[in-house]
Scaffold this active site. Structure first.
Site, PDB file in Angstrom:
ATOM      1  N   HIS A 119       0.841  -1.194   0.000  1.00 31.37           N
ATOM      2  CA  HIS A 119       0.000   0.000   0.000  1.00 31.37           C
ATOM      3  C   HIS A 119       0.876   1.245   0.000  1.00 31.37           C
ATOM      4  CE1 HIS A 119      -3.174   2.837   1.105  1.00 31.37           C
ATOM      5  NE2 HIS A 119      -3.975   1.929   0.589  1.00 31.37           N
ATOM      6  N   ASP A 157      -7.954  -5.432  -0.328  1.00 30.82           N
ATOM      7  CA  ASP A 157      -8.367  -6.364  -1.385  1.00 30.82           C
ATOM      8  C   ASP A 157      -7.902  -7.797  -1.161  1.00 30.82           C
ATOM      9  OD1 ASP A 157      -9.730  -4.488  -3.009  1.00 30.82           O
ATOM     10  OD2 ASP A 157      -7.801  -3.660  -3.616  1.00 30.82           O
TER      11      ASP A 157
HETATM   12  N1  COA Z   1       3.981  -7.528  -4.558  1.00 31.04           N
HETATM   13  C1  COA Z   1       5.325  -7.549  -4.604  1.00 31.04           C
HETATM   14  N2  COA Z   1       6.069  -6.445  -4.421  1.00 31.04           N
HETATM   15  C2  COA Z   1       5.434  -5.295  -4.204  1.00 31.04           C
HETATM   16  C3  COA Z   1       4.037  -5.210  -4.150  1.00 31.04           C
HETATM   17  C4  COA Z   1       3.308  -6.381  -4.347  1.00 31.04           C
HETATM   18  N3  COA Z   1       1.989  -6.368  -4.323  1.00 31.04           N
HETATM   19  N4  COA Z   1       3.679  -3.942  -3.914  1.00 31.04           N
HETATM   20  C5  COA Z   1       4.800  -3.254  -3.820  1.00 31.04           C
HETATM   21  N5  COA Z   1       5.874  -4.056  -4.002  1.00 31.04           N
HETATM   22  C6  COA Z   1       7.271  -3.669  -3.967  1.00 31.04           C
HETATM   23  C7  COA Z   1       7.624  -3.002  -5.295  1.00 31.04           C
HETATM   24  O1  COA Z   1       8.069  -3.935  -6.256  1.00 31.04           O
HETATM   25  C8  COA Z   1       8.705  -2.041  -4.866  1.00 31.04           C
HETATM   26  O2  COA Z   1       9.888  -2.778  -4.672  1.00 31.04           O
HETATM   27  P1  COA Z   1      11.318  -2.151  -5.072  1.00 31.04           P
HETATM   28  O3  COA Z   1      11.468  -0.957  -4.182  1.00 31.04           O
HETATM   29  O4  COA Z   1      12.253  -3.260  -4.788  1.00 31.04           O
HETATM   30  O5  COA Z   1      11.214  -1.769  -6.515  1.00 31.04           O
HETATM   31  C9  COA Z   1       8.218  -1.571  -3.499  1.00 31.04           C
HETATM   32  O6  COA Z   1       7.435  -2.639  -2.985  1.00 31.04           O
HETATM   33  C10 COA Z   1       7.398  -0.295  -3.561  1.00 31.04           C
HETATM   34  O7  COA Z   1       6.311  -0.531  -4.427  1.00 31.04           O
HETATM   35  P2  COA Z   1       5.606   0.522  -5.333  1.00 31.04           P
HETATM   36  O8  COA Z   1       4.964  -0.161  -6.489  1.00 31.04           O
HETATM   37  O9  COA Z   1       6.539   1.650  -5.634  1.00 31.04           O
HETATM   38  O10 COA Z   1       4.474   1.029  -4.375  1.00 31.04           O
HETATM   39  P3  COA Z   1       3.342   2.061  -4.741  1.00 31.04           P
HETATM   40  O11 COA Z   1       3.117   2.846  -3.520  1.00 31.04           O
HETATM   41  O12 COA Z   1       3.675   2.799  -5.981  1.00 31.04           O
HETATM   42  O13 COA Z   1       2.105   1.132  -5.078  1.00 31.04           O
HETATM   43  C11 COA Z   1       0.372  -0.417  -4.745  1.00 31.04           C
HETATM   44  C12 COA Z   1       1.165   0.741  -4.132  1.00 31.04           C
HETATM   45  C13 COA Z   1      -0.792  -0.732  -3.832  1.00 31.04           C
HETATM   46  C14 COA Z   1      -0.174   0.033  -6.113  1.00 31.04           C
HETATM   47  C15 COA Z   1       1.301  -1.641  -4.895  1.00 31.04           C
HETATM   48  O14 COA Z   1       1.686  -2.102  -3.628  1.00 31.04           O
HETATM   49  C16 COA Z   1       0.650  -2.743  -5.697  1.00 31.04           C
HETATM   50  O15 COA Z   1       0.739  -2.718  -6.928  1.00 31.04           O
HETATM   51  N6  COA Z   1       0.008  -3.732  -5.014  1.00 31.04           N
HETATM   52  C17 COA Z   1      -0.692  -4.779  -5.729  1.00 31.04           C
HETATM   53  C18 COA Z   1      -2.033  -4.265  -6.246  1.00 31.04           C
HETATM   54  C19 COA Z   1      -3.010  -4.058  -5.142  1.00 31.04           C
HETATM   55  O16 COA Z   1      -3.177  -4.870  -4.264  1.00 31.04           O
HETATM   56  N7  COA Z   1      -3.714  -2.928  -5.224  1.00 31.04           N
HETATM   57  C20 COA Z   1      -4.771  -2.584  -4.271  1.00 31.04           C
HETATM   58  C21 COA Z   1      -4.405  -1.359  -3.510  1.00 31.04           C
HETATM   59  S1  COA Z   1      -5.542  -1.048  -2.202  1.00 31.04           S
END
Ligand code: COA
Length: 368
Positions: free
Chosen positions: A259, A310
């Protein structure tokens, strides 16, 4: 070229507006100052909608009057159009987005901008969202929609309309809890989208349509459906470690995990994990729950990432006999309350959103 520090990809930690509706404090989510755990345990979805829109919980007279105004009536002409979507292979969220946009066409006062007008539109659209989701789902299965009942909660009406059978008291309570947990969430992507759209002083339905399109994405509300698809793809607990190993090594995103704001856990996931225990009674659901708990533990210990709302919601919906394709539309059945609150708040003190983009392209090209 040095990109300025203010050019923040994803607007992380950027304060884009002030709000009194909801906020995240570490691992706590507050609606109008009330902790989500308190609201989930002691209120109904209708009370929470009233709270989000007016700032206070209703007394019993106010609640009764408010409930009476949440009338559900889909215009016949709209039902016909929705029926024509049935054969289309588009995602149910695309159908819902289109249905809500069409619903706005039936409002002769769609362009009205007063707070009273936004409140009226919010009432109608919040009431009707569940009926739209249920009708679209039934049409997809070749079934006729079931009309809403009067003097019945939104949770009970929705479960009856979509499944075609009267839910038990426990089922209504569980679904009502899920509606409360999903109702609002500060400046999430779809709420922000709604605020950006309405800030141009366009109509309420345009803002809701924009929010629906935003919620549809797998990185936002679309994740709940993806979690169940992921479990089905993994198949059984025996394959879970191979899945995690692959996801971690290949840096794949695991749906329902991570998140932007919660770094120490999402309270909604904690509540859904707890309440899902009671309702996951079949061997399949028990195994899925077991698999999710294992993924949660592994992602936390190996990557320091925690589940979001979720992660366990799809499990609850599956236990309520709802189909994965409807999970994200169901998110909208609840979040319409938050979007409406955000729209009303934005328009009480509006200024159009207009940030800048830092240009990194060429500046000296000539056509000839
Ligand atoms: N699975 C594996 N790794 C994850 C992850 C996941 N679901 N979510 C984040 N990470 C990792 C990223 O790869 C990144 O790693 P790095 O620093 O080694 O590159 C780090 O954690 C930061 O992630 P980032 O994508 O920059 O976070 P964000 O704040 O931009 O995105 C979300 C937040 C929620 C979009 C992201 O966690 C995600 O895509 N989750 C899955 C989708 C989801 O469940 N969405 C519902 C949100 S309520």
């Amino acid at each position: 070229m040095t990109i300025p520090e203010s050019a923040n990809k994803g607007l992380e930690n950027i304060i884009a507006c002030t709000t009194e509706i909801s906020t995240i404090h570490d691992t706590t989510l507050l609606y109008r100052g009330y902790a989500i755990e308190d609201l989930a345990a002691h209120t109904s979805f209708e009370e929470v909608i009233y709270l989000l829109w007016t700032g206070n919980l209703p007394n019993s007279k106010e609640l009764q009057e408010f409930r009476a105004k949440l009338t559900i009536e889909i215009p016949d002409a709209l039902l016909k159009m929705m029926e024509s979507f049935a054969q289309m292979k588009t995602h149910p969220m695309a159908k819902l987005r289109s249905a809500v946009s069409l619903y706005g066409m039936f409002d002769p006062e769609a362009e009205q901008q007063s707070q009273e007008a936004f409140f009226e539109k919010s009432l109608k659209t919040t009431a009707i969202m569940g009926a739209l989701v249920a009708a679209l789902s039934r049409y997809t299965d070749g079934l006729k929609p079931i009309p809403a009942q009067k003097n019945v909660s939104l949770a009970e009406n929705f479960l009856t309309m979509i499944r075609g059978k009267t839910p038990t008291k426990d089922e209504i309570k569980l679904f009502d809890t899920a509606l409360i947990l999903h109702a609002d969430h500060e400046l999430n992507a779809s709420a922000f989208a709604a605020r950006v759209v309405i800030s141009t002083t366009t109509d309420y339905y345009s803002a809701i349509t924009g929010a629906l399109g935003t919620l549809k994405g797998p990185l936002h509300g679309g994740a709940n459906e993806q979690v169940m698809l992921m479990l089905a793809e993994i198949g059984s607990f025996a394959h879970i470690d191979a899945f995690i190993e692959d996801a971690v090594n290949a840096k794949k995103k695991v749906m329902g995990i991570g998140h932007r704001v919660y770094k120490h856990g999402d309270p909604r996931a904690r509540i859904l994990k707890e309440v899902s225990e009671k309702i996951c009674t079949t061997p399949q659901l028990k195994e899925y729950r077991h698999m999710l708990i294992h993924i949660q533990e592994q992602m936390e210990s190996r990557k320091g990432l925690m589940p979001n709302v979720d992660f366990y919601s799809g499990l609850l919906y599956s236990a309520l006999d709802l189909k994965p394709r409807d999970f994200t539309p169901i998110f909208a059945v609840s979040r319409i309350a938050g979007w409406s609150a955000q729209i009303m708040e934005q328009m009480r003190n509006n200024r159009i959103y207009r940030p800048r983009g830092f240009y990194t392209g060429p500046t000296d090209r000539k056509v000839s």
